[in-house]
Design an enzyme around this catalytic site. Structure first.
Site, mmCIF file in Angstrom:
data_model
loop_
_atom_site.group_PDB
_atom_site.id
_atom_site.type_symbol
_atom_site.label_atom_id
_atom_site.label_comp_id
_atom_site.label_asym_id
_atom_site.label_seq_id
_atom_site.Cartn_x
_atom_site.Cartn_y
_atom_site.Cartn_z
ATOM 1 N N GLN A 177 0.959 -0.001 -0.990
ATOM 2 C CA GLN A 177 2.421 0.117 -0.954
ATOM 3 C C GLN A 177 2.982 0.022 -2.365
ATOM 4 O OE1 GLN A 177 4.963 -2.539 1.747
ATOM 5 N NE2 GLN A 177 5.284 -3.435 -0.266
ATOM 6 N N GLY A 178 3.678 1.072 -2.819
ATOM 7 C CA GLY A 178 4.259 1.057 -4.160
ATOM 8 C C GLY A 178 5.754 0.788 -4.099
ATOM 9 N N SER A 206 -1.195 -4.628 -3.677
ATOM 10 C CA SER A 206 -2.482 -5.082 -3.156
ATOM 11 C C SER A 206 -3.262 -3.886 -2.636
ATOM 12 C CB SER A 206 -2.300 -6.146 -2.065
ATOM 13 O OG SER A 206 -1.202 -5.846 -1.262
ATOM 14 N N GLU A 235 6.944 -6.580 7.811
ATOM 15 C CA GLU A 235 6.177 -7.379 6.861
ATOM 16 C C GLU A 235 6.589 -8.848 6.947
ATOM 17 O OE1 GLU A 235 6.645 -6.280 2.739
ATOM 18 O OE2 GLU A 235 4.711 -7.155 2.213
#
Lengths: 407, 359
Positions: free
Chosen positions: A128-129, A163, A246
């Site tokens: 995930q950017g 990550s 999340e």
């Protein structure tokens, strides 16, 4: 109050237990291991789970899932039984948990067909950017930008706290494509192959001594404009549909229960002046305080499940899990260290370190989780604003905010 | 699977809350606590019609025979209203000791009167929980001798249930040799008394009823926790409303994160605690093998959470929260009393460890 699940669910549970007992040793590694991401054994295990409806359960069959209707009780039973058996639940992480629901809701048919099936089986790993050095809590302040040249998007900038970037084939990223638009309106949600020239992944070593995260640098990274999900400039809205997810992944009560049991074990075994650490009234008092909190979080999870089953909003109660759970986990690890006395400082690499430094690692890692995925302070903003209806802090003048994102 | 309050329980909460809003609003609460009686006896009798006084009395004795979770729902509403009523002492502790320990004849004599609100009882058992200095009652030669401290809701009771070891003795308030002394406390919405026994002959004695006493104390711990929960709910809603209204530096203080975050911390602490309370209440009837531990941990947790929470609520209010005139202090004090009742957090944590063999 009725805590029974009913016969059809107990049948499902019994079948699952039987499956875990007979096939569980085919599972790769231990639950939650990151190293095997994308590995063959994980993919094989994941395919077996999907076949039985134990993974990717609610993803439509045409996109490689098991195609079942969402059912919070089934989801709970799956999590309880895999946890109890200590068996890998298959593919987890940002691809299947965040990207896939986003694509199913906002993606084009072609994007869904290309990306969902390999992501669901674990063959395609995603990172995930989102965060950037200058855009943490204020995520919409991202400055990584994409300039459109014909049907190509040319990306320059930097992401951080990424990550699994080192194992990933793909990244879903937030990129500023409309520099003239207002802060939240100028962002697009873009799918970026990690092997694109100009993209550089550098490990980011944290205080634990390990690189749980990475920095990702973009220097004239060229991807097709067709890799934008939804419309250009819609990225903020699209990302927000899965950000709430999340928040719920972090602070789960199962983690706290596992840590609590671990602390009891440590305190039972640790000897202080010839007595078990459990006999220390001060340490025991701390342990019991944390046990009450652990049970409270477990009850709280059941209450939130109850609200979902009744189709009701859980209101403010649904907003407090991450804040409480991450702090509780950090406190549990802290108690284990204190129960070890001076031995509590030992880390990986010596036999004298209990569980190879697990507790010091947890103490540091859980602190990271209090910060990551929306800091404790951002959680408190969310609780007070969305939960209690308190006003937002007045915005700084609009012109100042806008100049801040141009750079 | 349904974890939460039922429609009936929500209705019960609403009914009791509405009753209190009408019959015992804060000005009336202040009148009662400034008056001669420690409770509002009219309100108590009126609550009998709603089934509150006899909620834990069996139907055969004229009660509503509700579950402990139902009673906890009532106690939450009473805490929310800072109600000066003997729900803990009479309707919970004394009622459950009678139910669990007394002979059928004594039950028939007293339970219907507790249920209809015409009589009140209190339990003297502080020494069973924690033996303090200058207290203790003995029973020898058919006579009670000594001092029982901290009898909750003891003022104006018609009779006392006095725990001596695992035995319980029934003593009418009018018994010869019994001295009843009110103890002023910070929380004037509920009262403690001290009982002096000078060769008092009990009207009845129930021997070896330790298990019934323990069950009643477990229930009492859930009910005190529920009262703290209601008090905290009130403190939070007052704080949020005040922060939205109060302006400093030209804007409502609710826009300052320093203030908002205090409110968020209160809610974040109370919501999982509420879930724990519901489960502890449910387990008392439905999962008795877990209920002693849950009641103990629940009360320890609420003692800590409640105590911190009313302090934060006062902080959100600033100077006004420190005045007598502003009502918040009623709940600050009510939680202060509740924290100490039936065991403070340290005592309860030690007990919880013993219960699971961790000591």
């Amino acid at each position: 109050m009725d805590l029974s699940y009913g016969p059809e669910y107990e049948t499902f549970r019994a079948e699952l237990r039987e499956f875990l007992q007979t096939r569980g040793d085919e599972a790769p590694g231990r639950a939650g291991e990151v190293a095997s991401l994308g590995g063959e054994s994980l993919v094989r295990w994941q395919k077996l789970l999907i076949e039985h409806g134990y993974a990717a359960r609610n993803i439509p069959k045409e996109y490689g899932g098991a195609g079942a209707e969402p059912d919070p009780l089934i989801a709970t039973i799956l999590s309880e039984e895999f946890g109890r058996a200590r068996v890998s639940r298959g593919v987890a992480g940002q691809g299947i948990d965040m990207l896939v629901p986003t694509l199913l809701e906002h993606g084009s048919e072609e994007q869904k067909r290309s990306y969902v099936p390999p992501t669901v089986t674990g063959e395609m790993v995603w990172c995930q950017g989102y965060s950037e050095p200058g855009a943490g809590s204020d995520l919409a302040a991202i400055q990584t930008h994409g300039r459109v040249e014909g049907d190509t998007l040319v990306i320059n900038g930097q992401k951080i706290w990424t990550s699994t970037a080192q194992f990933s084939q793909m990244m879903f990223a937030l990129v500023r494509t409309e520099p003239e638009a207002a802060k939240h309106a100028g962002i697009s949600y873009v799918l970026v192959p990690m092997d694109t020239p100009g993209l550089d992944v550098r490990p980011l070593k944290t205080m634990t001594g390990h690189a749980e995260f990475n920095e990702v640098f973009f220097d004239e990274v060229r991807v097709p404009v067709a890799n934008i999900v939804g419309r250009r400039g819609q990225g903020w809205k699209i990302a927000n549909t899965t950000l709430g997810h999340e928040r719920n992944m972090l602070g789960s009560s199962a983690t706290s229960e596992g840590l609590y049991e671990g602390v009891v074990r440590v305190m039972r075994e640790e000897q202080v002046d010839g007595h078990s650490a459990l006999e220390s009234p001060v340490l025991r008092d701390r342990l019991m305080s944390l046990q009450a909190k652990t049970i409270a979080m477990k009850c709280h999870a059941m209450r939130l499940l109850g609200s979902r089953l009744r189709g009701e909003s859980s209101g403010v109660a649904g907003l407090v899990t991450k804040l409480n759970g991450c702090q509780l986990n950090h406190d549990l690890a802290g108690l284990a260290i204190d129960a070890m006395g001076e031995g509590g400082v030992l880390y990986r690499g010596t036999d004298r370190s209990r569980e190879n430094g697990r507790w010091q690692f947890q103490y540091m890692f859980q602190l990271g989780l209090i910060i990551g995925g929306g800091t404790a302070q951002i959680q408190k903003n969310i609780i007070s604003e969305r939960g209690l209806g308190m006003p937002r802090e007045p915005k700084v003048a609009a012109s100042a905010a806008k100049s801040g994102v141009k750079g | 699977m349904d974890f939460g309050l039922s429609e009936e329980q929500l209705l019960l909460a609403e009914t009791v809350t509405r009753f209190l809003d009408e019959r015992l609003p804060v000005p009336r609460v202040r009148e009662v606590i400034d008056g001669d009686e420690s409770i509002d006896p009219d309100a108590w009798r009126a609550l009998a019609e709603l089934g509150v006084t006899g909620c834990l009395v069996p139907e055969t004795h004229g009660g509503a025979e509700l579950s402990l979770l139902d009673a906890a729902v009532i106690a939450t509403a009473l805490g929310h209203g800072a109600a000066p009523l003997p729900f803990l002492g009479s309707a919970t502790l004394a009622t459950l000791v009678l139910r669990g320990a007394a002979s059928p004849a004594v039950q028939s004599e007293w339970l219907p009167r507790l249920a209809d609100g015409s009589a009140r009882m209190a339990l003297a058992a502080a020494e069973r929980i924690e033996q303090r200095q200058d207290s203790g009652v003995t029973f020898e030669g058919g006579r009670l001798q000594g001092t029982a401290l901290f009898v909750i809701d003891g003022a104006g009771a018609d009779a006392y249930l006095v725990a001596v070891g695992d035995d319980v003795h029934l003593v009418p308030a009018s018994a010869d040799g019994l001295a009843i002394k009110a103890l002023p406390t910070i929380d004037r919405t509920r009262g403690l008394v001290e009982l002096g026994f000078e060769a008092v002959a009990p009207a009845d004695s129930f021997l070896a009823v330790g298990a019934a006493l323990d069950r009643a104390v477990d229930a009492g711990r859930v009910i005190v926790s529920a009262d703290i929960l209601g008090s905290c709910d009130r403190a939070i809603s007052m704080s949020v409303a005040y922060a939205m209204d109060r302006e400093q530096f030209g804007r409502p203080i609710a826009t300052f994160q320093a203030v908002k975050h205090l409110c968020a911390e209160m809610v974040a602490a109370i919501e999982p605690a509420r879930s724990l309370l519901w489960y502890a209440g449910h387990s008392w009837d439905e999962i008795p093998e877990e209920s002693a531990l849950l009641a103990t941990l629940c009360k320890a947790h609420f003692s800590t959470v409640g105590h911190d929470l009313v302090r934060i609520a006062t902080q959100v209010h600033g100077g006004i929260g420190f005045t007598d005139e502003y009502d918040l202090q009623l709940w600050f004090k009510r939680v202060g009393l509740s924290r100490q009742l039936l065991g403070g957090p340290e005592k309860l944590n030690a007990h919880a460890a013993e219960l699971q063999g961790l000591a």
